[in-house]
Design an enzyme around this catalytic site. Structure first.
Site, short mmCIF file in Angstrom:
data_model
loop_
_atom_site.label_atom_id
_atom_site.label_comp_id
_atom_site.label_asym_id
_atom_site.label_seq_id
_atom_site.Cartn_x
_atom_site.Cartn_y
_atom_site.Cartn_z
N GLU A 155 0.84 -1.21 0.00
CA GLU A 155 0.00 0.00 0.00
C GLU A 155 0.87 1.24 0.00
O GLU A 155 0.58 2.23 -0.68
CB GLU A 155 -0.89 0.02 1.25
CG GLU A 155 -1.98 -1.02 1.24
CD GLU A 155 -2.73 -1.03 2.56
OE1 GLU A 155 -3.51 -0.10 2.81
OE2 GLU A 155 -2.50 -1.97 3.35
N ASP A 192 3.96 1.44 -1.15
CA ASP A 192 4.56 1.56 -2.49
C ASP A 192 3.58 2.18 -3.48
O ASP A 192 3.96 3.01 -4.30
CB ASP A 192 4.98 0.18 -3.01
CG ASP A 192 6.17 -0.37 -2.24
OD1 ASP A 192 6.80 0.41 -1.51
OD2 ASP A 192 6.44 -1.59 -2.37
N SER A 212 34.73 16.70 19.60
CA SER A 212 34.69 15.27 19.89
C SER A 212 34.54 15.08 21.41
O SER A 212 34.48 16.06 22.15
CB SER A 212 35.95 14.59 19.36
OG SER A 212 37.07 15.19 19.93
N GLU A 225 23.96 7.23 27.17
CA GLU A 225 23.54 6.72 25.86
C GLU A 225 24.57 5.75 25.32
O GLU A 225 25.72 5.79 25.74
CB GLU A 225 23.44 7.89 24.86
CG GLU A 225 22.40 8.91 25.22
CD GLU A 225 22.49 10.15 24.33
OE1 GLU A 225 23.40 10.25 23.49
OE2 GLU A 225 21.62 11.02 24.49
N LYS A 249 27.23 4.65 22.66
CA LYS A 249 28.08 5.39 21.73
C LYS A 249 28.05 4.61 20.42
O LYS A 249 28.61 3.52 20.31
CB LYS A 249 29.51 5.49 22.28
CG LYS A 249 30.39 6.40 21.47
CD LYS A 249 31.66 6.71 22.26
CE LYS A 249 32.54 7.68 21.52
NZ LYS A 249 32.95 7.24 20.20
N ASP A 265 28.84 3.44 16.80
CA ASP A 265 30.10 3.45 16.05
C ASP A 265 29.82 3.68 14.56
O ASP A 265 29.64 2.74 13.79
CB ASP A 265 30.83 2.12 16.27
CG ASP A 265 32.31 2.25 15.98
OD1 ASP A 265 32.77 3.38 15.75
OD2 ASP A 265 33.00 1.22 15.98
N TYR A 303 21.50 12.44 18.38
CA TYR A 303 21.80 12.49 19.82
C TYR A 303 22.01 13.87 20.41
O TYR A 303 22.18 13.98 21.61
CB TYR A 303 22.99 11.59 20.15
CG TYR A 303 24.16 11.68 19.18
CD1 TYR A 303 24.85 12.87 19.00
CD2 TYR A 303 24.55 10.55 18.46
CE1 TYR A 303 25.91 12.94 18.12
CE2 TYR A 303 25.62 10.62 17.56
CZ TYR A 303 26.29 11.82 17.39
OH TYR A 303 27.33 11.89 16.52
N LYS A 314 26.27 12.13 29.67
CA LYS A 314 26.03 13.56 29.43
C LYS A 314 25.30 14.16 30.61
O LYS A 314 24.43 13.51 31.19
CB LYS A 314 25.15 13.73 28.18
CG LYS A 314 25.72 13.15 26.93
CD LYS A 314 24.72 13.24 25.77
CE LYS A 314 25.39 12.77 24.49
NZ LYS A 314 24.46 12.77 23.36
N LYS A 327 34.58 4.10 27.28
CA LYS A 327 34.77 3.13 26.20
C LYS A 327 34.79 1.71 26.75
O LYS A 327 35.29 1.48 27.86
CB LYS A 327 36.07 3.42 25.47
CG LYS A 327 36.12 4.81 24.86
CD LYS A 327 35.74 4.83 23.41
CE LYS A 327 36.95 4.59 22.59
NZ LYS A 327 36.86 5.02 21.23
N CYS A 347 47.22 -24.56 -6.80
CA CYS A 347 47.36 -25.23 -8.09
C CYS A 347 48.69 -24.91 -8.77
O CYS A 347 48.93 -25.38 -9.88
CB CYS A 347 46.22 -24.81 -9.00
SG CYS A 347 46.38 -23.11 -9.54
N CYS A 366 44.98 -15.76 -8.36
CA CYS A 366 45.43 -16.93 -9.11
C CYS A 366 44.71 -16.90 -10.44
O CYS A 366 43.50 -16.77 -10.51
CB CYS A 366 45.09 -18.21 -8.36
SG CYS A 366 45.24 -19.65 -9.42
N CYS A 410 42.00 -23.80 -11.52
CA CYS A 410 42.42 -23.92 -10.11
C CYS A 410 41.26 -24.51 -9.29
O CYS A 410 40.16 -23.97 -9.29
CB CYS A 410 42.79 -22.55 -9.57
SG CYS A 410 43.17 -22.58 -7.81
S1 IVH Z 1 27.32 13.50 21.49
C1 IVH Z 1 30.87 16.65 21.14
N1 IVH Z 1 26.28 11.12 21.65
O1 IVH Z 1 31.21 9.75 19.02
C2 IVH Z 1 30.27 15.61 20.29
N2 IVH Z 1 28.16 11.43 20.23
O2 IVH Z 1 34.05 9.96 19.67
C3 IVH Z 1 28.83 15.47 20.62
N3 IVH Z 1 28.84 9.42 19.01
O3 IVH Z 1 31.86 12.70 17.25
C4 IVH Z 1 28.37 14.15 20.28
N4 IVH Z 1 27.27 8.11 19.81
O4 IVH Z 1 30.19 11.01 16.25
C5 IVH Z 1 27.24 11.88 21.10
N5 IVH Z 1 25.21 9.07 21.82
C6 IVH Z 1 26.18 9.82 21.29
C7 IVH Z 1 27.11 9.31 20.37
C8 IVH Z 1 28.09 10.15 19.87
C9 IVH Z 1 28.32 8.19 18.98
C10 IVH Z 1 30.06 9.79 18.22
C11 IVH Z 1 30.03 11.19 17.64
C12 IVH Z 1 31.27 11.86 18.19
C13 IVH Z 1 32.12 10.68 18.52
C14 IVH Z 1 33.19 11.03 19.51
#
Ligand code: IVH
Length: 670
Positions: A36, A38, A83, A114, A116, A118, A227, A291, A315, A412, A427, A432
């Site tokens: 639906e 689509d 960062s 929260e 993190k 990746d 976030y 945070k 981490k 081979c 190869c 082979c």
């Molecule tokens: S807050 C000051 N919340 O981790 C940056 N970042 O290693 C504010 N990341 O550059 C970001 N999960 O790309 C925030 N729940 C989260 C996150 C998060 C992943 C990343 C983000 C940041 C990097 C730092």
């Protein structure tokens, strides 16, 4: 319908689509069937096609609208994208809390914790509720304008939703990521196409964001969690919990595992609870982000040059260990690619014993200067096989030996050649055993010679029993050979022999594809067949002649030349001819290029209306069907394709973009 009526209809459709988009992607509670949805999208694109001046950039039909870019525009971030300071130690988390308390004497501090994620950080800018610009983090001050790529991500709203007041400017920060499942699938596809694999989902997401063609990005099925609010004008939130709720109301996807914590002990407890649980998530995380909840307190604390003072990343313990690399063995993959593998002194790593690690390729070994007998640091990430992160050079004794890729295949003894323009070694021997099964499977597959009932299990036995030493041997098989195989009856054996025989008459394009020339896919095979009309003519084609064909290009032309110059190719071709396999196109069906080809159309074409495309296909001898099935030769996919697209992918039907379709039409025989 008048234009006014159409406008109202379009508006309603857009609202409905956005509503269901949210239900499906953000709330994970779909209220209607995919079909639906689509249909609504198809209807919208149809109306918009009729009245192109009613198309607006935030229409749900515009997610994969744009043409490939030449390069990205650079954008200066309104506020720098910083960062996060990070640590691996619980003590340092407590110190972080103590420091905050020293700076905010007497104040009550509460936190939000929260996952993190990746992936890669992005900034999304909304002007008066409309998604205007999306940027990558870049160096933190300047990023790339990757709006086109971000629009393909269905969980990024193109317009803010359902709120009483929409901020005049809103900047939202979030993480683009690829799920583990999509990552595996994409790598599998890349392996099939003999392309280099992505090392992990983060690399795959980052690589995708750098692509200039949004159509390819769309196929990467990326996702986002937002976030932070980076900047907001015309609305306000006094804490993070409220900010996340507001973002969710606006239609953004926030992570469901956000946790409010009254104090640092709760924070640590929550972080630790994710140490093991995180493996169960469908995406990768490399830690937790802690945070401060209150916006006023965040403001007071400010930032150092690089990091805000109000947050810290905890981490997860690195899944690393040090051990000795005892030797390097070379494995030959199904496509002939040689992969060096490190044999390690067994070491404990994240709860398992590890004795092997992938080394990817020679370039990687050279870059990291990995030598045999080195002491190396190994790491295990998510569900990826362990890899060598670095060498502990201080531990070298002088006995370490450099590694060189062998010149002969370890399986081979065939010649090994570096793949042009790539880091891989391959190869080259068509016979082979390490590759043979896969080559024969490809030869017999549905889009190639289409030999029904000759599946992988039977092929494996034929190769093992040396009844088939190259794919041309299929044509000298007899029923008696087959009957001796496991789980093979008289009837099936007879059927397979019949099917093999019948495949001798396949079209030239199928045969060219079946030969398995590196880089030559269904579409290129089609074009080559049309240009050259026989294997002999193709064999004689000069490099320049091949390169001059639009779709072919230098690498493919080189690959074709090389394939036909080899003596083992000569052998196989001779056997195919002796077996009376058809190696030229007899233009019996009035020479029409699409004769015998069945097309299905999905999405909106830019240059043609549906019926125009249909007429062109019919004029060129092709037929058209409504739905995708095994019988479909090509799915012609325009912008915003519907569910037919996924079905075609599932059935491995060749999907043509509009440009590819036009190239196909324009290539005519000599
Ligand atoms: S807050 C000051 N919340 O981790 C940056 N970042 O290693 C504010 N990341 O550059 C970001 N999960 O790309 C925030 N729940 C989260 C996150 C998060 C992943 C990343 C983000 C940041 C990097 C730092």
């Amino acid at each position: 319908m008048s234009k006014e009526q159409t406008y109202l209809k379009i508006k309603k459709l857009r609202e409905q689509i956005e509503y269901h988009n949210r239900k499906y992607y953000i709330d994970a509670h779909p209220e209607i069937f995919d079909r639906e949805y689509d249909l609504m999208l198809e209807e919208l694109t149809r109306f918009e096609h009729e009245f192109p001046d009613l198309i607006i950039p935030d229409s749900p039909s515009q997610r994969v609208g744009g043409e490939p870019l030449k390069e990205f525009r650079t954008v200066t971030h309104r506020t720098p994208m910083l960062s996060i300071a990070n640590t691996y130690s619980e003590d340092e988390i407590r110190e972080f809390d103590a420091r905050i308390k020293r700076n905010l004497t007497g104040e009550n501090i509460d936190y939000v914790v929260e996952l993190k994620i990746d992936g890669v950080a992005v900034n999304l800018i909304y002007e008066n509720g409309i998604f205007a610009v999306g940027t990558s983090r870049g160096d933190g001050t300047h990023g790339d304008d990757i709006t086109q790529n971000l629009k393909t991500i269905k969980t990024i709203p193109l317009r803010l939703q359902r709120a009483d007041s929409i901020p005049s400017v809103l900047e939202v920060r979030g993480e683009i990521y690829m799920t583990k499942d999509v990552f595996k699938k994409i790598n599998k596809e890349r392996e099939k196409k003999e392309e280099l694999l992505f090392a992990n989902p983060r690399n795959a997401a980052a690589g995708s964001m750098k692509l200039l063609d949004p159509k390819i990005v769309a196929a990467r099925h990326l996702n986002i969690f937002v976030y932070e609010i980076g900047y907001m004008e015309g609305a306000a939130c006094n804490n993070h919990v409220k900010a996340m709720k507001l973002l969710n109301i606006y239609g953004f996807r926030t992570n469901p595992h956000i946790q409010y914590c009254k104090n640092i002990s709760e924070v640590i407890e929550y972080c630790n609870s994710w140490q093991l649980k995180r493996e169960e998530l469908g995406y990768e995380t490399d830690g937790m982000v802690i945070k401060i909840n209150s916006m006023a307190q965040r403001e007071k604390l400010g930032a150092t040059g690089k990091n805000p003072r109000w947050m810290i990343a905890y981490k997860f313990p690195a899944k690393q260990a040090a051990t000795i690399l005892e030797k390097i063995v070379v494995q030959v993959g199904r496509t002939g690619i040689l992969t060096p593998v490190a044999v390690l002194k067994p070491a404990g790593l994240a709860g398992t014993t590890v004795s092997r690690a992938t080394l990817h390729n020679q370039d990687e070994i050279t870059r990291k200067d990995i030598r045999i007998l080195d002491k190396v640091v190994i790491e295990k990430g998510g569900d990826v096989i362990p890899k060598i992160v670095s060498v502990i050079k201080e531990a070298r004794t002088g006995k370490e030996k450099k590694f060189r890729m062998p010149h002969k295949c370890p399986v081979c003894s065939g010649d090994v050649k570096k793949v042009d323009g790539e880091v891989a070694y391959k190869c080259e021997n068509l016979k082979c055993p390490a590759q043979l099964k896969r080559r024969v499977q490809h030869f017999a597959s549905r889009r190639a010679m289409d030999i029904e009932s000759l599946g992988p299990a039977i092929i494996a036995q034929l190769v093992k029993k040396k009844l088939v030493k190259d794919y041309a041997d299929l044509y000298s098989l007899e029923k008696e050979n087959l009957i001796k195989l496991e789980r093979m009856g008289d009837i099936l054996a007879g059927k397979i022999i019949e099917n093999i025989k019948e495949s001798k008459n396949r079209s030239l394009s199928r045969l060219i594809f079946a030969l398995g020339i590196p880089h030559v896919g269904v579409l290129s095979a089609e074009i080559l067949a049309r240009k050259f009309s026989s294997i002999d003519k193709l064999k004689k084609a000069e490099q320049e002649e091949l390169e001059a064909i639009g779709e072919i290009g230098k690498i493919m032309a080189g690959s074709i030349k090389y394939f036909f110059e080899r003596s083992d190719t000569e052998d196989v071709l001779k056997k195919l001819k002796d077996a009376k396999v058809k190696t030229e196109e007899t233009k019996s069906i009035s020479g029409k290029v699409f004769a015998g080809k069945n097309f299905v159309l999905t999405g909106t074409l830019a240059k043609y209306k549906r019926h125009q495309a249909f007429n062109m296909i019919k004029e060129l001898g092709g037929s058209i069907s409504e739905g995708v099935s095994k019988k479909t030769s090509f799915l012609l996919a325009g912008a915003s394709p519907g569910s037919k697209y996924n079905k075609a992918k599932k059935l491995e039907i060749t999907i043509l973009t509009e440009e590819e379709f036009l190239t196909l039409i324009q290539t005519t025989g000599d």
